[in-house]
Design a protein around this motif. Structure first.
Motif, PDB file in Angstrom:
ATOM      1  N   ARG A 132       0.848  -1.196   0.000  1.00 43.54           N
ATOM      2  CA  ARG A 132       0.000   0.000   0.000  1.00 43.54           C
ATOM      3  C   ARG A 132       0.878   1.238   0.000  1.00 43.54           C
ATOM      4  O   ARG A 132       1.682   1.429   0.915  1.00 43.54           O
ATOM      5  N   ILE A 134       1.261   4.970   0.737  1.00 43.36           N
ATOM      6  CA  ILE A 134       0.521   5.863   1.631  1.00 43.36           C
ATOM      7  C   ILE A 134       0.964   7.321   1.558  1.00 43.36           C
ATOM      8  O   ILE A 134       0.259   8.195   2.069  1.00 43.36           O
ATOM      9  N   ASP A 149      -6.057   8.578   1.060  1.00 43.78           N
ATOM     10  CA  ASP A 149      -5.028   8.247   2.057  1.00 43.78           C
ATOM     11  C   ASP A 149      -4.074   7.144   1.611  1.00 43.78           C
ATOM     12  O   ASP A 149      -3.160   6.791   2.349  1.00 43.78           O
ATOM     13  N   GLY A 150      -4.254   6.629   0.410  1.00 46.09           N
ATOM     14  CA  GLY A 150      -3.325   5.617  -0.078  1.00 46.09           C
ATOM     15  C   GLY A 150      -3.881   4.848  -1.257  1.00 46.09           C
ATOM     16  O   GLY A 150      -5.046   5.003  -1.632  1.00 46.09           O
ATOM     17  N   ASP A 168      -3.913   0.849  -2.666  1.00 40.99           N
ATOM     18  CA  ASP A 168      -3.577  -0.562  -2.502  1.00 40.99           C
ATOM     19  C   ASP A 168      -2.976  -1.086  -3.802  1.00 40.99           C
ATOM     20  O   ASP A 168      -3.462  -0.776  -4.891  1.00 40.99           O
ATOM     21  N   THR A 204       6.408   6.379   0.019  1.00 43.11           N
ATOM     22  CA  THR A 204       6.360   5.751   1.337  1.00 43.11           C
ATOM     23  C   THR A 204       5.244   4.717   1.348  1.00 43.11           C
ATOM     24  O   THR A 204       4.109   5.012   0.947  1.00 43.11           O
ATOM     25  N   TYR A 205       5.578   3.512   1.788  1.00 46.68           N
ATOM     26  CA  TYR A 205       4.628   2.413   1.834  1.00 46.68           C
ATOM     27  C   TYR A 205       4.160   2.189   3.267  1.00 46.68           C
ATOM     28  O   TYR A 205       4.801   2.620   4.226  1.00 46.68           O
ATOM     29  N   ALA A 206       3.041   1.498   3.421  1.00 45.71           N
ATOM     30  CA  ALA A 206       2.421   1.267   4.732  1.00 45.71           C
ATOM     31  C   ALA A 206       3.349   0.556   5.707  1.00 45.71           C
ATOM     32  O   ALA A 206       3.228   0.742   6.918  1.00 45.71           O
ATOM     33  N   ASP A 207       4.287  -0.248   5.200  1.00 49.81           N
ATOM     34  CA  ASP A 207       5.192  -0.949   6.113  1.00 49.81           C
ATOM     35  C   ASP A 207       6.354  -0.069   6.572  1.00 49.81           C
ATOM     36  O   ASP A 207       7.255  -0.528   7.256  1.00 49.81           O
ATOM     37  N   GLY A 208       6.338   1.222   6.177  1.00 49.40           N
ATOM     38  CA  GLY A 208       7.380   2.151   6.601  1.00 49.40           C
ATOM     39  C   GLY A 208       8.526   2.281   5.625  1.00 49.40           C
ATOM     40  O   GLY A 208       9.394   3.132   5.787  1.00 49.40           O
ATOM     41  N   GLU A 244      10.623   3.521   2.630  1.00 50.92           N
ATOM     42  CA  GLU A 244      10.687   4.707   1.790  1.00 50.92           C
ATOM     43  C   GLU A 244      11.647   4.445   0.645  1.00 50.92           C
ATOM     44  O   GLU A 244      12.751   3.951   0.866  1.00 50.92           O
TER      45      GLU A 244
END
Length: 189
Positions: free
Chosen positions: A79, A81, A109-110, A112, A147-151, A153
Motif C-alpha cells: 500500500r 501511503i 489516504d493511499g 492498494d 512511502t509504503y504502509a510498512d514504513g 521509503e
C-alpha cells in the motif's frame, strides 16, 4: 574554525554517499546521471517495480505539478501511503471521481497494490499532486520519495517532462479537496 568546517563538510559528504544518497540531486535537483524510468525496488515482504515515472511541471504562472507512474507489485500486497519531493512543499495522492457529470479530484489516504497487480498513476485517475513546486529553469529531473504502509521509503530520480495537455480541465472541479478545504492553486497539472 575553517578546518573544523571542512572536516564536518567532508564527513557529511561521506555519510551521504555511505547512505546511498545521490549528491548530484543536492545541486538544484539536477542530475547528470543516466535516466531510467525503470526502478526495481524490493521491500519488506513485497516487491514493487516502478516504471514510466514522470513529473509534469506547472503551467506558466502556476505552482502545481503532477506525478505519474506505473506500480507493478511482484510480491506480497503493498500500500502506497505517501509521497514527497524537495521540489514541492506538499505532495498528495489523488484520484478523480465523476460526480454530476463533472470530474472532481479528491485526495486519498493511499493506494492498494495487490500482489501480482499493476496500478497506473495517470491523468484522469490516480496521480500525485505536487503543490508549491519550485523548479530551476534548466531542471530535467527531481527526486521523489514513495512511502509504503510498512514504513519503507524509496527515493528515485524522476524526469520532468510535458504538461499533461491531453487532459481536458474544463470539465473538472478542482476547487475543493475531500476535507472541504479550498486549494488556491490547484489547476496546474
Amino acid at each position: 574554525m575553517k578546518t573544523t568546517f571542512k572536516i564536518l563538510l567532508a564527513t557529511a559528504a561521506v555519510s551521504l554517499m555511505a547512505c546511498g544518497a545521490d549528491p548530484s540531486v543536492m545541486d538544484g535537483y539536477k542530475s547528470d546521471a543516466p535516466k531510467s524510468t525503470e526502478v526495481a525496488v524490493t521491500q519488506s515482504g513485497h516487491a514493487v517495480e516502478v516504471s514510466g515515472a514522470v513529473i509534469n511541471p506547472p503551467f506558466t504562472g502556476r505552482t502545481t505539478s503532477a506525478g505519474f507512474m506505473t506500480l507493478q507489485n511482484k510480491g506480497d500486497d503493498a500500500r502506497l501511503i505517501a509521497a514527497s519531493s524537495p521540489i514541492s512543499e506538499t505532495v498528495e495522492i489523488h484520484t478523480h471521481l465523476k460526480e454530476d457529470g463533472v470530474m472532481k479530484m479528491r485526495r486519498i489516504d493511499g493506494i492498494d497494490i495487490p500482489s501480482g497487480q499493476t496500478v497506473v498513476l495517470e491523468p484522469g485517475g490516480y496521480h500525485l499532486m505536487m503543490f508549491n513546486t519550485t523548479l530551476a529553469d534548466d531542471a530535467v529531473d527531481a527526486p521523489v520519495t514513495l512511502t509504503y504502509a510498512d514504513g519503507t521509503e524509496v527515493t528515485m530520480i524522476v524526469p520532468i517532462d510535458g504538461r499533461g495537455e491531453e487532459m481536458d480541465h474544463s470539465q473538472m472541479d478542482h476547487s475543493k479537496m475531500d476535507d472541504g478545504k479550498k486549494k488556491d492553486d490547484h489547476s496546474g497539472h
